[in-house]
Design an enzyme around this catalytic site. Structure first.
Site, PDB file in Angstrom:
ATOM      1  N   ASP A 115      -4.127  -2.973   0.411  1.00  0.00           N
ATOM      2  CA  ASP A 115      -5.120  -1.935   0.718  1.00  0.00           C
ATOM      3  C   ASP A 115      -6.563  -2.347   0.448  1.00  0.00           C
ATOM      4  O   ASP A 115      -7.458  -1.497   0.395  1.00  0.00           O
ATOM      5  CB  ASP A 115      -4.798  -0.660  -0.089  1.00  0.00           C
ATOM      6  CG  ASP A 115      -3.597   0.077   0.486  1.00  0.00           C
ATOM      7  OD1 ASP A 115      -3.502   0.161   1.718  1.00  0.00           O
ATOM      8  OD2 ASP A 115      -2.770   0.569  -0.297  1.00  0.00           O
ATOM      9  N   ASP A 174      -0.262   1.048   8.710  1.00  0.00           N
ATOM     10  CA  ASP A 174      -1.553   1.266   8.059  1.00  0.00           C
ATOM     11  C   ASP A 174      -2.309  -0.053   7.833  1.00  0.00           C
ATOM     12  O   ASP A 174      -3.533  -0.099   7.783  1.00  0.00           O
ATOM     13  CB  ASP A 174      -1.375   1.938   6.680  1.00  0.00           C
ATOM     14  CG  ASP A 174      -0.257   2.952   6.610  1.00  0.00           C
ATOM     15  OD1 ASP A 174       0.710   2.846   7.378  1.00  0.00           O
ATOM     16  OD2 ASP A 174      -0.334   3.857   5.765  1.00  0.00           O
TER      17      ASP A 174
HETATM   18  N1  GLY Z   1      -2.079   4.173   3.736  1.00  0.00           N
HETATM   19  C1  GLY Z   1      -1.371   5.223   3.166  1.00  0.00           C
HETATM   20  C2  GLY Z   1      -1.423   6.490   3.929  1.00  0.00           C
HETATM   21  O1  GLY Z   1      -1.959   6.560   5.014  1.00  0.00           O
HETATM   22  O2  GLY Z   1      -0.902   7.448   3.403  1.00  0.00           O
END
Ligand code: GLY
Length: 401
Positions: A115, A174
């Site tokens: 992330d 994501d």
């Molecule tokens: N990247 C985690 C979410 O979108 O919940």
């Protein structure tokens, strides 16, 4: 330039037609941004007294929930402050943005998560873009290096999570969003390994993450030795075969961004196919804010996810700038509806309420019963981004977003 002028003219015409009955879009945008400044000014004051923490959401009693910088959303509040500084040129907001951004810095060494794009590029990336602060370059380059250590060459992807639930190498849709940090690092350093990792990841994701209708699985897991797909499942969606709403928005945004950054036609094609799937989905509601999952049980009474709507709106606005006229108008029409909806009392909080977040009604993870029907920092961030992008398209803002 000619294309941009045409885009502005068309968009103004479309907006003027719709304005005959509705409030003018430019007024809605500026009112929403003014409200965002008021809410986030109070939030920044609150956060100044909470060393090292960042806002996350609110609990059942309405009290603020914070996180440390290691939580995946830590970069969004600083990023939103940068956007609001960009709009307002208010020095107090700039000061708050600097302070909140600095709280995320240590994550540049974090090799335990994918992330880092969310954390560092939304915060330091926007700060660098707006101030040219030299020291931010090092933070972003170190962060991009940390993210690159998660690339698995025999899989062709950056690993999202550690092994869990029987998954050896889980990769979630994501993760497309984190490639923007790598593309920045490539341009800054000239090191082509950043470019290669981003493009290989995006190509592998096109190959394995999408169904024939261009909806996406949430999680694709790979065998670490053979690189073969071992599972296609979900963590945050309704079922393995459903279309988790935020995941669809991440995919749309991710391929639009990768087309902007590389100019590779296959990414534009992918983004448009995802967009076409979403905007013609029979379960996309009239106000164009998705249910938390396009196949959620209980539709039409299922929860909405404002974050999925905000991310989708911002992506569609950018994508409209790359599309041919017929598609461009369709994308802008949906995005405008989404912005009007999010700016209405159905989603926008009352002043001083909602823990000083901007939007209500997002869903973090319904299967985990976590952050359901709450404000979330990333809904606010992409909403503000979409507002600034619309101002640019309408010719009333100077942002380079
Ligand atoms: N990247 C985690 C979410 O979108 O919940």
């Amino acid at each position: 330039m000619k294309k941009f002028a045409l885009l502005v003219t068309t968009f103004l015409l479309v907006s003027i037609v719709s304005c005959k009955k509705d409030k003018p879009l430019d007024k809605i945008i500026d009112e929403s941004l003014a409200f965002a400044i008021d809410q986030y000014t109070v939030m920044a004051d609150v956060m100044m007294g909470k060393a090292d923490l960042l806002p996350r959401t609110i609990d059942e009693s309405g009290s603020l929930v914070t996180s440390n910088s290691g939580w995946w959303t830590s970069g969004f509040f600083p990023g939103s402050l940068w956007y609001l500084y960009e709009y307002s040129k208010d020095e107090n907001i700039r000061e708050a943005a600097i302070r909140m951004t600095s709280r995320v810095e240590k994550e540049k060494y974090n090799r335990g998560t994918h992330d880092l794009g969310f954390m560092l590029y939304c915060s330091f990336g926007n700060g660098l873009r707006l101030t040219g602060e030299e020291s931010y370059n090092e933070v972003l380059l170190t962060g991009a290096g940390s993210l690159s250590t998660r690339f698995r060459p025999n899989v062709g992807c950056i690993q999202s999570w550690g092994s869990r639930r029987g998954w050896q190498c889980p990769v979630i849709i994501d993760n497309m969003m984190n490639l923007e940090l790598l593309m920045w690092a490539f341009k800054k350093s000239g090191d082509s390994s950043f470019y290669k990792i981003a493009v290989i990841h995006a190509d592998t994701t096109i190959k394995n993450h999408f169904r024939p209708d261009f909806s996406t699985w949430h999680v694709v897991s790979y065998d670490t030795l053979t690189g073969n797909v071992e599972a296609k499942q979900t963590a945050q969606g309704a079922t393995d075969e459903s279309s988790w709403a935020r995941g669809q928005s991440w995919g749309l945004y991710g391929y639009t961004m990768m087309y902007r950054e590389t100019g590779l036609q296959r990414y534009l094609d992918q983004a448009q196919k995802i967009a076409d799937y979403l905007i013609s989905h029979p379960n996309l509601p009239e106000d164009r804010i998705p249910y938390w999952d396009y196949n959620a049980p209980g539709i039409p009474d299922a929860m909405r996810d404002a974050s999925a709507g905000a991310i989708m709106a911002s992506a569609l606005i950018e994508l409209s700038g790359f599309a041919e006229p017929a598609k461009r108008d369709k994308y802008l029409d949906i995005a405008e509806k989404q912005i009007r909806s999010l700016s209405s009392p159905s989603y926008m909080a009352e002043p001083g309420e909602n823990g000083n977040f901007i939007l209500m009604h997002s869903v973090g993870s319904l299967p985990a019963d976590s952050e359901v029907d709450v404000p979330l920092t990333y809904a606010d961030y992409y909403f503000i981004e979409a507002l600034l992008r619309l101002r640019k398209i309408m010719g009333i803002g100077g942002s380079d977003l």
